[in-house]
Write a protein that holds these residues in place. Sequence first.
Motif, PDB file in Angstrom:
ATOM      1  N   UNK A 226       8.669 -38.509   6.392  1.00 16.23           N
ATOM      2  CA  UNK A 226       8.074 -37.590   5.416  1.00 16.23           C
ATOM      3  C   UNK A 226       6.694 -38.051   4.960  1.00 16.23           C
ATOM      4  N   UNK A 227       6.533 -39.343   4.747  1.00 15.38           N
ATOM      5  CA  UNK A 227       5.211 -39.867   4.401  1.00 15.38           C
ATOM      6  C   UNK A 227       5.165 -41.356   4.686  1.00 15.38           C
ATOM      7  N   UNK A 228       3.942 -41.875   4.803  1.00 12.42           N
ATOM      8  CA  UNK A 228       3.759 -43.290   5.104  1.00 12.42           C
ATOM      9  C   UNK A 228       3.083 -44.001   3.942  1.00 12.42           C
ATOM     10  N   UNK A 229       3.443 -45.250   3.756  1.00 12.93           N
ATOM     11  CA  UNK A 229       2.814 -46.092   2.739  1.00 12.93           C
ATOM     12  C   UNK A 229       2.134 -47.252   3.452  1.00 12.93           C
ATOM     13  N   UNK A 230       0.819 -47.347   3.274  1.00 16.33           N
ATOM     14  CA  UNK A 230       0.028 -48.414   3.882  1.00 16.33           C
ATOM     15  C   UNK A 230      -0.197 -49.523   2.860  1.00 16.33           C
TER      16      UNK A 230
ATOM     17  N   UNK B  44       6.021 -49.352  -2.765  1.00 13.19           N
ATOM     18  CA  UNK B  44       6.881 -48.516  -1.938  1.00 13.19           C
ATOM     19  C   UNK B  44       7.920 -47.811  -2.799  1.00 13.19           C
ATOM     20  N   UNK B  45       8.548 -48.535  -3.714  1.00  7.68           N
ATOM     21  CA  UNK B  45       9.479 -47.936  -4.677  1.00  7.68           C
ATOM     22  C   UNK B  45       9.415 -48.741  -5.959  1.00  7.68           C
ATOM     23  N   UNK B  46       8.720 -48.170  -6.929  1.00  8.23           N
ATOM     24  CA  UNK B  46       8.537 -48.832  -8.215  1.00  8.23           C
ATOM     25  C   UNK B  46       9.416 -48.224  -9.294  1.00  8.23           C
ATOM     26  N   UNK B  47      10.182 -47.186  -8.951  1.00  9.14           N
ATOM     27  CA  UNK B  47      10.909 -46.444  -9.983  1.00  9.14           C
ATOM     28  C   UNK B  47      12.430 -46.557  -9.925  1.00  9.14           C
TER      29      UNK B  47
ATOM     30  N   UNK C 196       1.241 -43.754  -8.598  1.00  8.69           N
ATOM     31  CA  UNK C 196       2.204 -43.161  -7.676  1.00  8.69           C
ATOM     32  C   UNK C 196       2.471 -41.699  -8.032  1.00  8.69           C
ATOM     33  N   UNK C 197       2.678 -41.439  -9.312  1.00 12.50           N
ATOM     34  CA  UNK C 197       2.922 -40.059  -9.759  1.00 12.50           C
ATOM     35  C   UNK C 197       1.717 -39.175  -9.461  1.00 12.50           C
TER      36      UNK C 197
ATOM     37  N   UNK D  91      -0.622 -34.745  -6.431  1.00  7.55           N
ATOM     38  CA  UNK D  91      -1.666 -34.169  -5.601  1.00  7.55           C
ATOM     39  C   UNK D  91      -1.136 -33.691  -4.269  1.00  7.55           C
ATOM     40  N   UNK D  92      -0.240 -34.476  -3.677  1.00  3.27           N
ATOM     41  CA  UNK D  92       0.357 -34.086  -2.405  1.00  3.27           C
ATOM     42  C   UNK D  92       1.185 -32.819  -2.545  1.00  3.27           C
ATOM     43  N   UNK D  93       1.975 -32.753  -3.616  1.00  6.39           N
ATOM     44  CA  UNK D  93       2.797 -31.573  -3.854  1.00  6.39           C
ATOM     45  C   UNK D  93       1.934 -30.333  -4.058  1.00  6.39           C
ATOM     46  N   UNK D  94       0.854 -30.483  -4.810  1.00  3.64           N
ATOM     47  CA  UNK D  94      -0.057 -29.356  -5.042  1.00  3.64           C
ATOM     48  C   UNK D  94      -0.636 -28.846  -3.725  1.00  3.64           C
TER      49      UNK D  94
END
Length: 234
Positions: free
Chosen positions: A84-88, A93-96, A145-146, A151-154
Amino acid sequence: MTAPARLTQSRPPAISPSALDSVLGSPRLSELELHALAPISQSRQLPVGAAVFARGQAATHLVAVLSGVVGLGSAGADQQFQLERCVHGPAWLDLSSAWVGAGHAQDARVMQPASVLDLSLDGIRVLLARFPDMRERLLLGLAQTVQSLTGTTHDLMSKDAQKRLATWLLQRSPVQGDNVAMKERKRELAAQLAITPETLSRLLRQLMSAGLIEVKGYSIKLLNLAALQNLASG
């Protein structure tokens, strides 16, 4: 599905100060902070295809990519990974998930050899009482992150595929004549844009035919910045 092992080494490898700085942000961490973080930090060197964590797995650590590329998506029963998406790296990667006491919301798989950082949530809670400024660092990481996901969702909701590609190009090089280095493979970039690799190839050809870009290998040269800006915002 067997969850990936979290911390398997008897003695964690030392985390370099620059690695911690890269994800916790400026100003540079003090020697006292670095010393306090060392016992609750561990890095993992993972090969392509390795699982970083699994969807639904209990989240007990804050997880960041120090270097390399990790993909987020879903793994089916047949172990096929839907990206679905990449994290460079360096990036969270997961802060929540660990903070809310939930399992990881997605599967994470290594796309390019990666160094992954695990920070114990229990350990971080203790340190926040000693180092109040660290709260600001983590809040900033969450906010970034949010903001990125918003922005991606928009873009996904309001722009067609061609506009999303033009936006992606402009975000990486807003100067005419500059070359945009494609760090992602086409499959990874297509996943970020929510299109198929075949559609991505077709859109790149269309932009080339229109004289807006020039593609050479993994480099894209922006030839008509104004036209790309109009396309992205039109």
